[in-house]
Motif scaffolding. Structure first.
Motif, short mmCIF file in Angstrom:
data_model
loop_
_atom_site.label_atom_id
_atom_site.label_comp_id
_atom_site.label_asym_id
_atom_site.label_seq_id
_atom_site.Cartn_x
_atom_site.Cartn_y
_atom_site.Cartn_z
N GLY A 99 0.82 -1.20 0.00
CA GLY A 99 0.00 0.00 0.00
C GLY A 99 0.85 1.25 0.00
N LYS A 100 0.20 2.38 0.17
CA LYS A 100 0.91 3.67 0.17
C LYS A 100 1.96 3.74 1.26
CE LYS A 100 -2.92 6.14 -1.86
NZ LYS A 100 -3.97 7.13 -1.70
N ALA A 101 1.71 3.07 2.38
CA ALA A 101 2.65 3.10 3.49
C ALA A 101 3.70 1.99 3.39
CB ALA A 101 1.89 2.98 4.81
N GLY A 102 3.73 1.27 2.28
CA GLY A 102 4.67 0.17 2.13
C GLY A 102 3.99 -1.17 2.29
N ASN A 114 -5.15 -6.90 -6.39
CA ASN A 114 -4.12 -5.96 -6.85
C ASN A 114 -3.04 -5.64 -5.81
OD1 ASN A 114 -5.03 -5.32 -9.59
ND2 ASN A 114 -6.79 -4.44 -8.56
N VAL A 115 -3.27 -5.90 -4.53
CA VAL A 115 -2.31 -5.49 -3.50
C VAL A 115 -1.70 -6.67 -2.73
CG1 VAL A 115 -3.32 -3.21 -3.22
CG2 VAL A 115 -4.13 -5.11 -1.78
N GLY A 116 -2.16 -7.89 -2.98
CA GLY A 116 -1.61 -9.07 -2.30
C GLY A 116 -0.44 -9.64 -3.07
N PHE A 117 0.68 -9.84 -2.36
CA PHE A 117 1.91 -10.32 -3.00
C PHE A 117 2.60 -11.36 -2.13
CE2 PHE A 117 1.41 -6.26 -5.04
CZ PHE A 117 2.03 -6.37 -6.28
N VAL A 118 3.35 -12.27 -2.78
CA VAL A 118 4.37 -13.08 -2.13
C VAL A 118 5.62 -12.97 -3.00
CG1 VAL A 118 2.82 -14.69 -0.97
CG2 VAL A 118 3.67 -15.25 -3.25
N PHE A 119 6.76 -13.27 -2.39
CA PHE A 119 8.03 -13.12 -3.08
C PHE A 119 8.88 -14.37 -2.88
CE2 PHE A 119 6.45 -8.98 -1.85
CZ PHE A 119 6.55 -8.26 -3.02
N PHE A 120 9.63 -14.74 -3.94
CA PHE A 120 10.57 -15.85 -3.83
C PHE A 120 11.72 -15.61 -4.79
CE2 PHE A 120 7.78 -17.29 -7.26
CZ PHE A 120 8.63 -17.92 -8.15
N THR A 121 12.79 -16.37 -4.60
CA THR A 121 13.94 -16.30 -5.51
C THR A 121 14.25 -17.71 -6.01
OG1 THR A 121 15.53 -16.53 -3.70
CG2 THR A 121 14.97 -14.29 -4.38
N ASP A 122 14.89 -17.76 -7.17
CA ASP A 122 15.34 -19.05 -7.70
C ASP A 122 16.69 -19.38 -7.06
OD1 ASP A 122 17.38 -17.74 -9.16
OD2 ASP A 122 16.43 -18.08 -11.11
#
Length: 137
Positions: A99-102, A114-122
């Motif tokens: 969001g706007k606050a990070g 639109n605002v839900g995320f997960v992150f990963f790396t290979d």
């Protein structure tokens, strides 16, 4: 005229290790794994439902393995996508709301469109984001 993005080269240090990660852990489909005239191995994989593929690059790209950031996949259910990755052994972060606050951890009842995320790396450190988009507009 349509301009379609159809291939992104992902720089890796070990083609077979990366192929195994993207195919067996993340669930991409192997389109081809070949060598042309004894040259470098070329592996192309496509995420399910995607019009854009990745090509695993070593020896034919001018990028360091693990240097690619900002690759983004879109899913309709971020929690299901995260569960899929976890079940297959991918180290993936918790669902975040951007969001706007990070970023903040998601809470039950959050509208993640639109605002839900997960992150990963290979295995080389190339960075991926997975975003939930259930409707556009």
């Amino acid at each position: 005229m349509n301009w379609t993005l159809e291939v992104v080269v992902v720089p890796v240090s070990d083609i077979d290790r990366a192929k195994d990660f993207y195919e067996k852990k993340v669930g991409f489909t192997v389109d081809h794994d070949t060598r042309i005239d004894g040259g470098p191995q070329i592996v192309q994989l496509t995420p399910p439902g995607s019009g854009c593929s990745i090509v695993l690059g070593k020896g034919f790209v001018d990028m360091e393995p693990g240097s690619l950031r900002g690759l983004q996949l879109v899913v309709s259910d971020i929690h299901a996508a995260r569960a899929h990755l976890v079940e297959r052994g991918v180290e993936v972060g918790e669902v975040q709301v951007m969001g706007k606050a990070g970023a903040r951890p998601s809470r039950e009842g959050d509208d993640l469109n639109n605002v839900g995320f997960v992150f990963f790396t290979d295995p080389d450190g190339n960075g991926w984001a997975v975003q939930q988009i259930t409707s556009r507009g």
